[in-house]
Design a protein around this motif. Structure first.
Motif, PDB file in Angstrom:
ATOM      1  N   GLY A  87      -2.183   6.450  -2.175  1.00 59.38           N
ATOM      2  CA  GLY A  87      -3.435   5.908  -1.672  1.00 59.38           C
ATOM      3  C   GLY A  87      -3.898   4.710  -2.471  1.00 59.38           C
ATOM      4  O   GLY A  87      -5.091   4.507  -2.677  1.00 59.38           O
ATOM      5  N   TYR A 115       0.851  -1.187   0.000  1.00 56.86           N
ATOM      6  CA  TYR A 115       0.000   0.000   0.000  1.00 56.86           C
ATOM      7  C   TYR A 115       0.892   1.243   0.000  1.00 56.86           C
ATOM      8  O   TYR A 115       1.760   1.394   0.860  1.00 56.86           O
ATOM      9  CB  TYR A 115      -0.923   0.028   1.220  1.00 56.86           C
ATOM     10  N   CYS A 116       0.700   2.114  -1.001  1.00 55.64           N
ATOM     11  CA  CYS A 116       1.465   3.363  -1.076  1.00 55.64           C
ATOM     12  C   CYS A 116       0.678   4.461  -0.378  1.00 55.64           C
ATOM     13  O   CYS A 116      -0.441   4.795  -0.780  1.00 55.64           O
ATOM     14  CB  CYS A 116       1.729   3.744  -2.534  1.00 55.64           C
ATOM     15  N   GLU A 117       1.266   5.046   0.662  1.00 54.16           N
ATOM     16  CA  GLU A 117       0.586   6.098   1.406  1.00 54.16           C
ATOM     17  C   GLU A 117       0.477   7.383   0.594  1.00 54.16           C
ATOM     18  O   GLU A 117      -0.471   8.152   0.767  1.00 54.16           O
ATOM     19  CB  GLU A 117       1.322   6.369   2.719  1.00 54.16           C
ATOM     20  N   ASN A 118       1.438   7.634  -0.284  1.00 49.31           N
ATOM     21  CA  ASN A 118       1.395   8.854  -1.101  1.00 49.31           C
ATOM     22  C   ASN A 118       0.303   8.784  -2.165  1.00 49.31           C
ATOM     23  O   ASN A 118      -0.420   9.754  -2.389  1.00 49.31           O
ATOM     24  CB  ASN A 118       2.742   9.109  -1.764  1.00 49.31           C
ATOM     25  N   LEU A 138       3.967   0.561   2.269  1.00 49.67           N
ATOM     26  CA  LEU A 138       3.804  -0.371   3.386  1.00 49.67           C
ATOM     27  C   LEU A 138       3.591  -1.778   2.846  1.00 49.67           C
ATOM     28  O   LEU A 138       2.843  -1.973   1.889  1.00 49.67           O
ATOM     29  CB  LEU A 138       2.600   0.034   4.238  1.00 49.67           C
ATOM     30  N   HIS A 184       8.295   7.425  -2.578  1.00 52.36           N
ATOM     31  CA  HIS A 184       7.009   7.257  -1.916  1.00 52.36           C
ATOM     32  C   HIS A 184       7.125   6.261  -0.770  1.00 52.36           C
ATOM     33  O   HIS A 184       7.953   5.340  -0.791  1.00 52.36           O
ATOM     34  CB  HIS A 184       5.957   6.774  -2.911  1.00 52.36           C
ATOM     35  N   GLN A 194      -3.502   0.381  -3.390  1.00 55.51           N
ATOM     36  CA  GLN A 194      -3.072  -0.971  -3.081  1.00 55.51           C
ATOM     37  C   GLN A 194      -2.431  -1.566  -4.319  1.00 55.51           C
ATOM     38  O   GLN A 194      -2.967  -1.429  -5.424  1.00 55.51           O
ATOM     39  CB  GLN A 194      -4.273  -1.814  -2.653  1.00 55.51           C
ATOM     40  N   ARG A 222      -1.363  -0.664   9.515  1.00 53.20           N
ATOM     41  CA  ARG A 222      -1.213   0.758   9.187  1.00 53.20           C
ATOM     42  C   ARG A 222      -1.927   1.127   7.890  1.00 53.20           C
ATOM     43  O   ARG A 222      -1.981   2.301   7.541  1.00 53.20           O
ATOM     44  CB  ARG A 222       0.271   1.115   9.082  1.00 53.20           C
ATOM     45  N   TRP A 223      -2.450   0.133   7.158  1.00 54.85           N
ATOM     46  CA  TRP A 223      -3.229   0.432   5.955  1.00 54.85           C
ATOM     47  C   TRP A 223      -4.545   1.064   6.385  1.00 54.85           C
ATOM     48  O   TRP A 223      -5.107   0.700   7.425  1.00 54.85           O
ATOM     49  CB  TRP A 223      -3.532  -0.842   5.172  1.00 54.85           C
ATOM     50  N   PRO A 224      -5.086   2.009   5.621  1.00 56.82           N
ATOM     51  CA  PRO A 224      -6.376   2.597   5.999  1.00 56.82           C
ATOM     52  C   PRO A 224      -7.465   1.555   5.961  1.00 56.82           C
ATOM     53  O   PRO A 224      -7.433   0.627   5.144  1.00 56.82           O
ATOM     54  CB  PRO A 224      -6.599   3.692   4.948  1.00 56.82           C
TER      55      PRO A 224
END
Length: 436
Positions: free
Chosen positions: A45, A40-43, A66, A63, A47, A73-75
């Protein structure tokens, strides 16, 4: 293809099993594949599966990504399972899956946002049998596209502080042979598939353009006097305000027409009547936001008034244009009397006001549905400004009269083509300004 390969095709006429991943890869889903995400890329958003991560890392080396060992920590919304409630309708369980969009939702979503999707299933059913037999309302044949437009656009991962520049500009005719008057384009929006919807007020018509075919008109539908504005309410459905005003500025017709794309043609599916003017309209999370020149109202999709969000009690004709931020947290208003861009929160509380020498008679506002970039035009100044998401500061004066602006009165950010589509005052053409 040899036997034993896992190509997902049915054998001997049997229906293929629908595999539901708890965390589906969004990039694969955008291209019609169904794979499991491991990152999962936080920048971004997004998967990603292992293969898609390789392409991602070549473009975005810095970037924050996770892994599957960091899924805590994934939304929560990233999960593709059916546990919990629907993020759009918290009172409904998330017990459905739209395979077309590779996302879970509730039964209300399937009847609204995914009403035109073919592959909608219940998570509680065995064998992946469809709970609803849905009619495909998307365009047939060569005009059909994947219904993942907004997600495909997000691959560019343009950040909110990106400042655009103009690359090119082109004019495209939107006049029908049957049009009896010069076109007056007062509303623009874009369907999920990328098609452009145009409101022609003077000819009382709604027109659909194909942005991949030089914005050619591929469908149209007659409307009563006089259509004003339009917004997307579902993948293949829009809402149009229709209002008629006397010379004394008294409204004698205030309607919202719901128009769907049925077998490739635009058709009116429902009409609701309001008790006040309805010049501008926007949609977010199954609610309609309607504005007359003085007030912003919040409605249910069935036409029930929820509340007044904003009202100008001075009596001045304040609201020239209205738009919502891409996340639905802010309302942008163009105030013609004070020559300002006003930003409010979704409850109508004032946040900030922007006034600029390059913005005279603010006339139109458009927002990128993916990145959230905000653009506002000046009808007297013949300008388009890019402002920050909070509406606090101008980032750049993007276009001027030399770029083809002549009393702009409506705009659309075409995320598919990375362009701003402009409807100038009383012209048979739209102006498409390509950006980078």
């Amino acid at each position: 293809m040899a036997e034993g390969t896992s190509d997902g095709s049915p054998h001997d006429g049997e229906e293929p099993e629908v595999i539901i991943y708890e965390y589906p890869c969004m990039e694969c889903g955008d291209n019609g594949y169904n794979t499991e995400a491991a990152y999962y890329c936080e920048n971004c958003g997004r998967q990603l599966c292992r293969m898609c991560l390789r392409e991602h890392d070549r473009k975005f080396r810095f970037h924050l990504v996770l892994g599957s060992d960091q899924r805590d920590r994934w939304p929560e919304a990233a999960a593709g399972d059916g546990e919990g409630t629907c993020p759009l309708h918290p009172d409904k369980p998330r017990d459905m899956i739209c395979v077309d969009h590779n996302e879970t939702c509730c039964s209300l979503c399937t009847d609204t946002l995914h009403r035109s999707c073919k592959n909608v299933h219940s998570l509680n059913e065995k064998g992946g049998q469809s709970k609803h037999s849905k009619k495909d309302n998307r365009l047939p044949g060569k005009h059909r596209r994947l219904s993942h437009f907004s997600r495909r656009s997000s691959r560019n991962a343009i950040t909110g502080d990106h400042v655009y520049t103009v690359m090119d500009r082109q004019w495209y005719c939107v006049r029908l042979d049957s049009d009896e008057k010069d076109c007056e384009i007062t509303g623009l929006c874009q369907l999920v598939d990328g098609y452009i919807i145009v409101i022609d007020r003077k000819n009382c018509n709604i027109k659909m353009l194909d942005d991949e075919a030089n914005y050619a008109i591929i469908s149209h539908c007659a409307l009563p006097e006089f259509p004003m504005d339009v917004c997307v309410i579902a993948d293949t459905e829009v809402a149009v305000t229709v209002t008629e005003v006397t010379e004394l500025r008294t409204s004698i017709k205030n309607e919202i027409h719901f128009i769907g794309l049925i077998e490739g043609q635009l058709e009116v599916t429902k009409v609701i009547t309001l008790r006040h003017g309805c010049q501008k309209i926007a949609h977010h999370q199954s609610h309609l936001y309607v504005a007359d020149p003085y007030t912003v109202y919040k409605y249910t999709m069935g036409g029930q008034l929820i509340k007044k969000i904003f009202q100008n009690k001075s009596g001045d004709c304040t609201i020239e244009s209205m738009s919502l931020s891409n996340d639905g947290s802010r309302i942008y208003l163009a105030n013609r009397e004070t020559q300002q861009l006003i930003t409010m929160d979704i409850e109508g509380r004032h946040v900030v006001t922007l006034k600029d020498d390059d913005l005279s008679l603010p006339s139109a506002i458009c927002v990128s549905k993916v990145s959230g970039h905000v653009f506002v035009s000046g009808q007297w100044s013949n300008t388009i400004l890019q402002v920050d998401k909070d509406g606090r500061r101008k980032m750049v004066t993007l276009a001027r009269e030399d770029d083809g602006l002549e009393f702009p009165q409506t705009m659309l950010f075409d995320g598919h083509a990375c362009a701003i589509v402009v409807g100038n005052w009383e012209t048979d053409h739209i102006l498409v300004i390509k950006l980078k």
